[in-house]
Scaffold this motif. Sequence first.
Motif, short mmCIF file in Angstrom:
data_model
loop_
_atom_site.label_atom_id
_atom_site.label_comp_id
_atom_site.label_asym_id
_atom_site.label_seq_id
_atom_site.Cartn_x
_atom_site.Cartn_y
_atom_site.Cartn_z
N ASN A 49 41.73 5.79 47.60
CA ASN A 49 40.77 4.76 47.21
C ASN A 49 40.23 5.04 45.82
N SER B 107 31.40 -2.17 47.43
CA SER B 107 32.28 -3.24 47.87
C SER B 107 33.72 -3.05 47.42
N THR B 108 33.95 -2.25 46.38
CA THR B 108 35.30 -2.09 45.88
C THR B 108 35.91 -0.74 46.25
N SER C 142 37.18 0.48 48.90
CA SER C 142 38.37 0.50 49.73
C SER C 142 39.61 0.07 48.97
N CYS C 143 39.43 -0.42 47.75
CA CYS C 143 40.56 -0.84 46.92
C CYS C 143 41.18 0.36 46.22
N GLU D 167 45.02 -2.26 42.97
CA GLU D 167 44.42 -3.48 43.52
C GLU D 167 43.27 -3.95 42.64
N LYS E 10 47.47 -8.42 51.51
CA LYS E 10 46.48 -7.45 52.00
C LYS E 10 45.07 -7.85 51.57
N LEU E 11 44.90 -8.20 50.29
CA LEU E 11 43.58 -8.57 49.79
C LEU E 11 43.08 -9.86 50.43
N THR F 173 43.96 -10.91 53.48
CA THR F 173 43.65 -10.56 54.87
C THR F 173 42.27 -9.91 54.98
N GLU F 174 41.92 -9.12 53.98
CA GLU F 174 40.62 -8.44 53.96
C GLU F 174 39.49 -9.36 53.49
N GLY F 175 39.85 -10.61 53.14
CA GLY F 175 38.83 -11.57 52.73
C GLY F 175 38.33 -11.36 51.31
N ILE F 176 39.08 -10.60 50.52
CA ILE F 176 38.65 -10.32 49.14
C ILE F 176 39.08 -11.45 48.21
#
Length: 360
Positions: free
Chosen positions: A167, A285-286, A288-289, A293, A328-329, A331-334
């Motif tokens: 991360n 908020s970022t 986990s990226c 990403e 992926k992004l 799916t994660e709602g980003i």
Amino acid sequence: MNEFEDYRRATEPSARERGYLWQTAIGLQAVDALETSDYLRETARQHIEGAISIAEVKQRIDSYYESKSTRRTVEDRTEEADKVSARITEILSEPSFRFSPVEYITIHRRLFEGIYPHAGKIRDYNITKKEWVLDGQSVLYTGADNIRETLEHDFERERSYDYKAHNLNEAIAHIAKFTSDLWQIHPFGEGNTRTTAVFMIKYLHTFGFDIDNETFAAHSWYFRNALVRANYNNIPKGIFATTEYLERFFRQLILGEAHELKNRFLHVAAASQSANEAAPKRNNSTLSCTLEELALLNFIKEKPNATQKEMAAHIGKSERTIKTMTVKLATEGIIERKNGRRNGYWIITKELNNKINTDS
């Protein structure tokens, strides 16, 4: 440095970019307490406005210092600051880069050729340097006999690091450690910090970031002192090597976080309260990226209509990888796709949109 501030708001992209580069190049001279001349800054302004090329800038600076009436004394290193600033601007404007010890050494040669007799040459003697931030003590630098071997080892270790598997916190901590280790090798007699800074800016661009180099421009001396603190131990006095200060620098550079990058916080005699005041303000908020990403998110923010092909070219990955990342992004709602596949565009969720602004 404020004299180039107007170019940051220029509507002409090339002028804005050249303004950034000159701010960085001139700001980096502060690592050795050097200042550029009025002549250099005026010549730089002409380059920023597109009136002359960078080659003409270098030619004019060389001619300026060939004149006996303007030649500086040995003690006055303005000539060095002027010439190196122009060369940094040139190197940073070039798209080419190769991650290797040869590239690192080549950058040093290009920056200091004609200035230092050892430009581009590995030192063959051991050194110490008195540091203000250490109350006159010195970092223990790599011995002359082990420089090449240590360089190869550190580069190979960096090549093997899988940024996709970590991360942002882990990745930035790793970047800080690689940078501090590279600097501690101190392969050259002089000019190591400026060489390391230019190399790292070029390297970070390979991740797809359009980095706002103002952090380097405004805080280059902090950058150097953070490198010193990352490589100094004095156990009897309770002082331990730490990359925490360097991490704050890179978090501001890469993530746009706001930190008090004040040199007094780095001094070994600084009160612990001052250090606490400069504690990192992290954007949870970022976290986990991955770095890749985050680079993609910043590109989407600038070009929401970009195709996967354009994204791949910018990030330096395959279109298949870009598709995996966007899925992926999403799916994660980003991120979210609007108006369908053919004529659609990406949006970043409002909550995160305020977290990834690299222009902060």
